[in-house]
Design an enzyme around this catalytic site. Structure first.
Site, mmCIF file in Angstrom:
data_model
loop_
_atom_site.group_PDB
_atom_site.id
_atom_site.type_symbol
_atom_site.label_atom_id
_atom_site.label_comp_id
_atom_site.label_asym_id
_atom_site.label_seq_id
_atom_site.Cartn_x
_atom_site.Cartn_y
_atom_site.Cartn_z
ATOM 1 N N GLY A 81 0.787 -1.239 0.000
ATOM 2 C CA GLY A 81 0.000 0.000 0.000
ATOM 3 C C GLY A 81 0.817 1.286 0.000
ATOM 4 C CE1 TYR B 216 -7.628 2.709 10.888
ATOM 5 C CE2 TYR B 216 -9.432 3.942 9.894
ATOM 6 C CZ TYR B 216 -8.099 3.556 9.911
ATOM 7 O OH TYR B 216 -7.231 4.053 8.960
#
Ligand code: NDP
Ligand code: 8X3
Length: 255
Positions: free
Chosen positions: A13, A153
């Site tokens: 990523g 998160y």
């Protein structure tokens, strides 16, 4: 020696794309992650496309001891770190607090907050000693908004926003820049990790619209790094054109 950048979470990523771009821009690189084969493949790729020097550190950033040992054991010439890219991170799961899985919470908090702190604790004194450096924290749109099922998160990324501000205050008199980059949806392995390897569920995240690519974030990081000495970019919120808020997408059928 060229400028030295350490990138946490370089095995895929955003971290991987940034490693490749910084290599092409004459940085020497310290690349970290848990998947050692990925690190070795990335090093090979970098050596094919650039003259960059690459040093690999294979450790889990959730371990304070392993993080400290990895940095302490760097050869002296590699301790002259100019850039710390705090990128390693993940979302685990998607659920309400009442249904939350404690192990998912621990993984997110231990990686996104505590891991980021462990490595900053050990690298920032090296920067302070030399009176220069740049710390870039990868935050998220989730650090600015909280969305349904994203509770923990989002909280970790809100913490990254707050820590970025705290670090900027702490580093001020030492001439060290501190920035954060806050992306919306980026097409990486992030969603696959979030949905525990379920590629179909992960694919649905990006269905019907054009997300950001890791390269977009890498280019933004390079822009932030390339500002003149007297300019610090505090934070960049970067979104896909097809995304307005964290859960508001311009999805089209047959995209
Ligand atoms: P990826 O899953 O592709 O990459 C995550 C990286 O983090 C991997 O290299 C992984 O390496 C590393 N990592 C995770 N846990 C650990 C650990 N315990 N120790 C060491 N390294 C670890 O996702 P992205 O590139 O998208 O994620 C990079 C950052 O960007 C994260 O902080 C994420 O929260 C943030 N972000 C992502 C967005 C998105 O939509 N993709 C949007 C906004 C922010 P390995 O598994 O080999 O250890
Ligand atoms: C990753 C982006 O919106 O999935 O930080 O939380 S989001």
């Amino acid at each position: 020696m060229n400028k030295i950048a350490i990138i946490t979470g370089a095995t895929s990523g955003i971290g991987e794309a940034t490693a490749l771009l910084l290599a092409q821009n004459n940085f020497s690189l310290i690349l970290t992650g848990r998947r050692n084969e990925r690190l070795m493949l990335l090093k090979e790729k970098i050596l094919e496309i650039s003259q960059s020097k690459v040093l690999l550190l294979n450790f889990d950033i959730r371990s304070q001891k392993d993080t400290e040992t990895a940095i302490n054991n760097l050869p002296d010439n590699w301790k002259k770190i100019d850039v710390l890219l705090n990128n390693a991170g993940l979302a685990a799961g998607f659920s309400t607090v009442q249904d939350g899985i404690i192990d998912d919470w621990e993984r997110m908090i231990d990686t996104n907050i505590k891991g980021l702190l462990y490595i900053t604790r050990i690298v920032s004194p090296l920067m302070i000693k030399r009176g220069s450096g740049h710390i870039i924290n990868i935050s998220s749109i989730a650090g600015k908004e909280t969305y349904p099922m994203g509770n923990v998160y989002c909280a970790t990324k809100h913490a990254v926003q707050s820590l970025t501000k705290g670090m900027r205050i702490d580093m001020l008199k030492h001439g060290i820049k501190v920035s954060s980059i806050s992306p919306g949806a980026v097409d990486t392995e992030f969603a696959i990790v979030r949905f525990n390897g379920d590629k179909n569920k992960a694919k649905q995240v990006y269905n019907g619209f054009t997300p950001l690519m890791a390269q977009d974030i890498a280019e933004t990081i390079l822009f932030v790094l390339n500002r003149p000495k007297h300019v610090n970019i505090d934070d960049i919120l970067i979104m896909p054109t097809d995304q307005a808020f964290s859960r508001d997408f311009n999805r089209k059928e047959n995209h």
